[in-house]
Design a protein around this motif. Structure first.
Motif, PDB file in Angstrom:
ATOM      1  N   ASN A  57       0.803  -1.224   0.000  1.00  0.00           N
ATOM      2  CA  ASN A  57       0.000   0.000   0.000  1.00  0.00           C
ATOM      3  C   ASN A  57       0.834   1.271   0.000  1.00  0.00           C
ATOM      4  N   LEU A  58       2.003   1.248   0.636  1.00  0.00           N
ATOM      5  CA  LEU A  58       2.913   2.387   0.523  1.00  0.00           C
ATOM      6  C   LEU A  58       3.404   2.507  -0.918  1.00  0.00           C
ATOM      7  N   GLY A  59       3.722   1.378  -1.526  1.00  0.00           N
ATOM      8  CA  GLY A  59       4.152   1.398  -2.923  1.00  0.00           C
ATOM      9  C   GLY A  59       3.080   1.957  -3.835  1.00  0.00           C
ATOM     10  N   ALA A  60       1.829   1.536  -3.622  1.00  0.00           N
ATOM     11  CA  ALA A  60       0.726   2.027  -4.457  1.00  0.00           C
ATOM     12  C   ALA A  60       0.505   3.525  -4.259  1.00  0.00           C
ATOM     13  N   GLY A 264      -6.743  -8.962  -4.287  1.00  0.00           N
ATOM     14  CA  GLY A 264      -5.500  -8.857  -5.051  1.00  0.00           C
ATOM     15  C   GLY A 264      -5.208  -7.452  -5.518  1.00  0.00           C
ATOM     16  N   GLU A 265      -5.618  -6.463  -4.700  1.00  0.00           N
ATOM     17  CA  GLU A 265      -5.412  -5.056  -5.039  1.00  0.00           C
ATOM     18  C   GLU A 265      -4.935  -4.283  -3.812  1.00  0.00           C
ATOM     19  N   PRO A 266      -4.190  -3.190  -4.012  1.00  0.00           N
ATOM     20  CA  PRO A 266      -3.887  -2.300  -2.883  1.00  0.00           C
ATOM     21  C   PRO A 266      -5.160  -1.642  -2.380  1.00  0.00           C
ATOM     22  N   ILE A 267      -5.148  -1.206  -1.137  1.00  0.00           N
ATOM     23  CA  ILE A 267      -6.330  -0.557  -0.573  1.00  0.00           C
ATOM     24  C   ILE A 267      -6.624   0.764  -1.272  1.00  0.00           C
ATOM     25  N   THR A 268      -5.611   1.396  -1.850  1.00  0.00           N
ATOM     26  CA  THR A 268      -5.813   2.655  -2.568  1.00  0.00           C
ATOM     27  C   THR A 268      -6.670   2.470  -3.808  1.00  0.00           C
ATOM     28  N   ALA A 269      -6.726   1.232  -4.320  1.00  0.00           N
ATOM     29  CA  ALA A 269      -7.592   0.927  -5.464  1.00  0.00           C
ATOM     30  C   ALA A 269      -8.887   0.274  -5.012  1.00  0.00           C
ATOM     31  N   SER A 279      -4.447   6.798   4.989  1.00  0.00           N
ATOM     32  CA  SER A 279      -3.270   6.657   5.864  1.00  0.00           C
ATOM     33  C   SER A 279      -2.015   6.378   5.055  1.00  0.00           C
ATOM     34  N   TYR A 280      -2.121   5.469   4.097  1.00  0.00           N
ATOM     35  CA  TYR A 280      -0.937   5.151   3.298  1.00  0.00           C
ATOM     36  C   TYR A 280      -0.576   6.281   2.335  1.00  0.00           C
ATOM     37  N   ARG A 281      -1.561   7.022   1.884  1.00  0.00           N
ATOM     38  CA  ARG A 281      -1.244   8.195   1.061  1.00  0.00           C
ATOM     39  C   ARG A 281      -0.488   9.234   1.898  1.00  0.00           C
ATOM     40  N   ARG A 282      -0.943   9.421   3.120  1.00  0.00           N
ATOM     41  CA  ARG A 282      -0.246  10.369   4.006  1.00  0.00           C
ATOM     42  C   ARG A 282       1.156   9.866   4.334  1.00  0.00           C
ATOM     43  N   LEU A 283       1.295   8.566   4.547  1.00  0.00           N
ATOM     44  CA  LEU A 283       2.615   7.991   4.824  1.00  0.00           C
ATOM     45  C   LEU A 283       3.556   8.210   3.649  1.00  0.00           C
ATOM     46  N   ALA A 284       3.048   8.062   2.430  1.00  0.00           N
ATOM     47  CA  ALA A 284       3.880   8.283   1.244  1.00  0.00           C
ATOM     48  C   ALA A 284       4.386   9.720   1.197  1.00  0.00           C
TER      49      ALA A 284
END
Length: 294
Positions: A57-60, A264-269, A279-284
């Motif tokens: 999810n960080l990668g996405a 089979g998808e990141p949570i961002t999708a 959260s992962y967008r903010r972490l990025a």
């Protein structure tokens, strides 16, 4: 990018826990050129702490910011590959990271797979990778094999994230030797703090003997339950002991993460406007602000 992706209302932060105003990590400027990848290992010696979930999810989230991202599944369980929709255990050996690792003249570009997310590729792994533990330990320069393999891809990506297995073996040493930085996902429970002390000692040994440029870019609090006093107490203790090393962004518990593995998808999708995705967008954005990624 989803319209809510820059809103942090649903994101837990250490600033909220300490009664402070959270920082505003703005969307970074687009890159004018790509390459010279920052390589980051995501590692904890304890399993079940959200390591693979965080890698995906960080990668996405970084890919959404226009970064070209490569994820490396470096765990023989193949969880990262499965989380991106590929059962790598059915792949032939020559189509996995094991072949790239052990075969100097392998065409690694042919092993890289594209995910369903733009700018997000990955190297799959299956149980064959487990046989490398013994081989790497017996080979001269065996601790440099992953670094050699990734050197051929560095010019194509801005960030390479390595999902390490939860043991301090030859595979993990290879990952740390190949990396510029380490992110440590840490579950907010009592024994996590004690485990981190041992883990940090192992990272320091790799830095001393094998990779002097390796640095801890941040501890990531994961699986956090805001309603649980124990979680808050443990996180407060971690912040007291390592005030400069903890990401402000916290990854809270949500059923959505287990659903994404099945999908089979990141949570961002899969759940783009969810608190987990935000959260992962903010972490990025925080990782880029810390200088941990371009």
């Amino acid at each position: 990018m989803n319209a809510k992706s820059t809103f942090d209302d649903d994101v837990a932060t250490t600033a909220n826990l300490l009664g402070r105003e959270p920082k505003n990590f703005k969307i970074p400027a687009p890159l004018t050129e790509h390459g010279h990848a920052k390589i980051i290992s995501i590692f904890n010696q304890k399993g079940g702490v959200g390591k693979t979930t965080s890698t995906i999810n960080l990668g996405a989230a970084l890919a959404e910011l226009g970064r070209r991202v490569l994820l490396v599944d470096f765990d023989p369980q193949g969880g990262l590959s499965l989380g991106l929709g590929v059962n790598a255990h059915s792949l032939p050996l020559e189509n996995t990271v094991y072949y790239a690792l052990m075969t100097p003249d392998a065409n690694i570009d042919e092993i890289v797979l594209k995910s369903s997310v733009a700018n997000l590729d990955f190297l799959p792994a299956n149980r064959d990778l487990g046989t490398a533990e013994t081989t790497l330990g017996a080979e001269i320069g065996g601790q440099q094999y992953l670094k050699r393999a990734l050197a051929r891809l560095s010019s194509e990506y801005d960030v390479i994230l390595i999902d390490c297995q939860p043991t301090m073996g030859q595979l993990t040493i290879n990952a740390l030797v190949a990396s510029d930085e380490v992110i440590v996902p840490l579950q907010c429970e009592y024994f996590a703090l004690h485990g981190f002390i041992e883990l940090k000692g192992n990272i320091d040994k790799v830095r001393s003997f094998l990779n002097p440029d390796l640095k801890l870019i941040g501890i990531l609090a994961t699986m956090y339950d805001r309603k649980t006093l124990h979680n808050r107490e443990v996180l407060t203790a971690i912040l007291e002991k390592y005030p400069e090393d903890v990401f402000e962004t916290i990854i809270a518990k949500t059923i959505r993460f287990s659903e994404t593995t099945v999908a089979g998808e990141p949570i961002t999708a899969y759940a783009s406007s969810s608190g987990g995705a935000q959260s992962y967008r903010r972490l990025a954005r925080e990782l880029i602000a810390r200088g941990g990624a371009r």
